[in-house]
Design a protein around this motif. Sequence first.
Motif, PDB file in Angstrom:
ATOM      1  N   GLU A  65      30.391  40.002  61.085  1.00 23.86           N
ATOM      2  CA  GLU A  65      31.422  39.457  59.839  1.00 23.86           C
ATOM      3  C   GLU A  65      30.510  38.650  58.901  1.00 23.86           C
ATOM      4  O   GLU A  65      30.023  37.872  59.175  1.00 23.86           O
ATOM      5  N   ARG A 121      35.866  33.315  59.339  1.00 22.92           N
ATOM      6  CA  ARG A 121      34.886  32.623  60.397  1.00 22.92           C
ATOM      7  C   ARG A 121      35.467  32.095  61.288  1.00 22.92           C
ATOM      8  O   ARG A 121      35.114  32.190  62.516  1.00 22.92           O
ATOM      9  N   CYS A 169      36.011  34.225  64.596  1.00 19.80           N
ATOM     10  CA  CYS A 169      34.828  34.941  65.282  1.00 19.80           C
ATOM     11  C   CYS A 169      34.461  34.181  66.419  1.00 19.80           C
ATOM     12  O   CYS A 169      34.869  32.923  66.496  1.00 19.80           O
ATOM     13  N   THR A 189      28.699  31.901  65.546  1.00 22.19           N
ATOM     14  CA  THR A 189      28.005  31.934  64.318  1.00 22.19           C
ATOM     15  C   THR A 189      26.489  32.379  64.641  1.00 22.19           C
ATOM     16  O   THR A 189      26.048  31.465  65.454  1.00 22.19           O
ATOM     17  N   PHE A 192      30.060  35.929  63.368  1.00 25.15           N
ATOM     18  CA  PHE A 192      29.841  35.447  61.732  1.00 25.15           C
ATOM     19  C   PHE A 192      28.449  35.376  61.553  1.00 25.15           C
ATOM     20  O   PHE A 192      27.707  34.665  62.246  1.00 25.15           O
ATOM     21  N   THR A 219      25.641  33.939  59.244  1.00 30.15           N
ATOM     22  CA  THR A 219      25.595  32.765  58.235  1.00 30.15           C
ATOM     23  C   THR A 219      24.078  32.766  57.610  1.00 30.15           C
ATOM     24  O   THR A 219      23.257  33.397  58.094  1.00 30.15           O
TER      25      THR A 219
END
Length: 128
Positions: free
Chosen positions: A47, A53, A56, A59, A102, A104
């Motif tokens: 994602e 976020r 999820c 991360t 997610f 980043t």
Amino acid sequence: MLASLLLSGFLALNPFRPAPPVPFVASAAVPLGSIDPCLIYGSIYLETDPYRRSYCFATVYLEPEEAFADLLVYQEDNKLFADKAGFWYQTPTRDFADYVLFVTDKRALADFYIHYTKSRSFAGCRKQ
């Protein structure tokens, strides 16, 4: 009537009830909030929308260097072969994924770091 009111109030407080049990406490060896990247395999959806976020599982940060990654990932073409740590089959939709991660662009916000490898034998967790 007053007697029945006092009796029902006394029974509601129930001073003879045993103390509530202590809830299960996790081991102190594992800090709260840590995610083990070695347990993530199978079908994965990455994602990128920051508004989703919170939906999820974890991360991740796409590490450009192999030496600093926590997990080396090999992209499988078939979902059946994504059965060990580091073997991921990327699904086109989040509904069919085992894990939704997610991605980043800030390294400090990630739970763990991944690097894609082209060799199947190098995929997996790095020994810490």
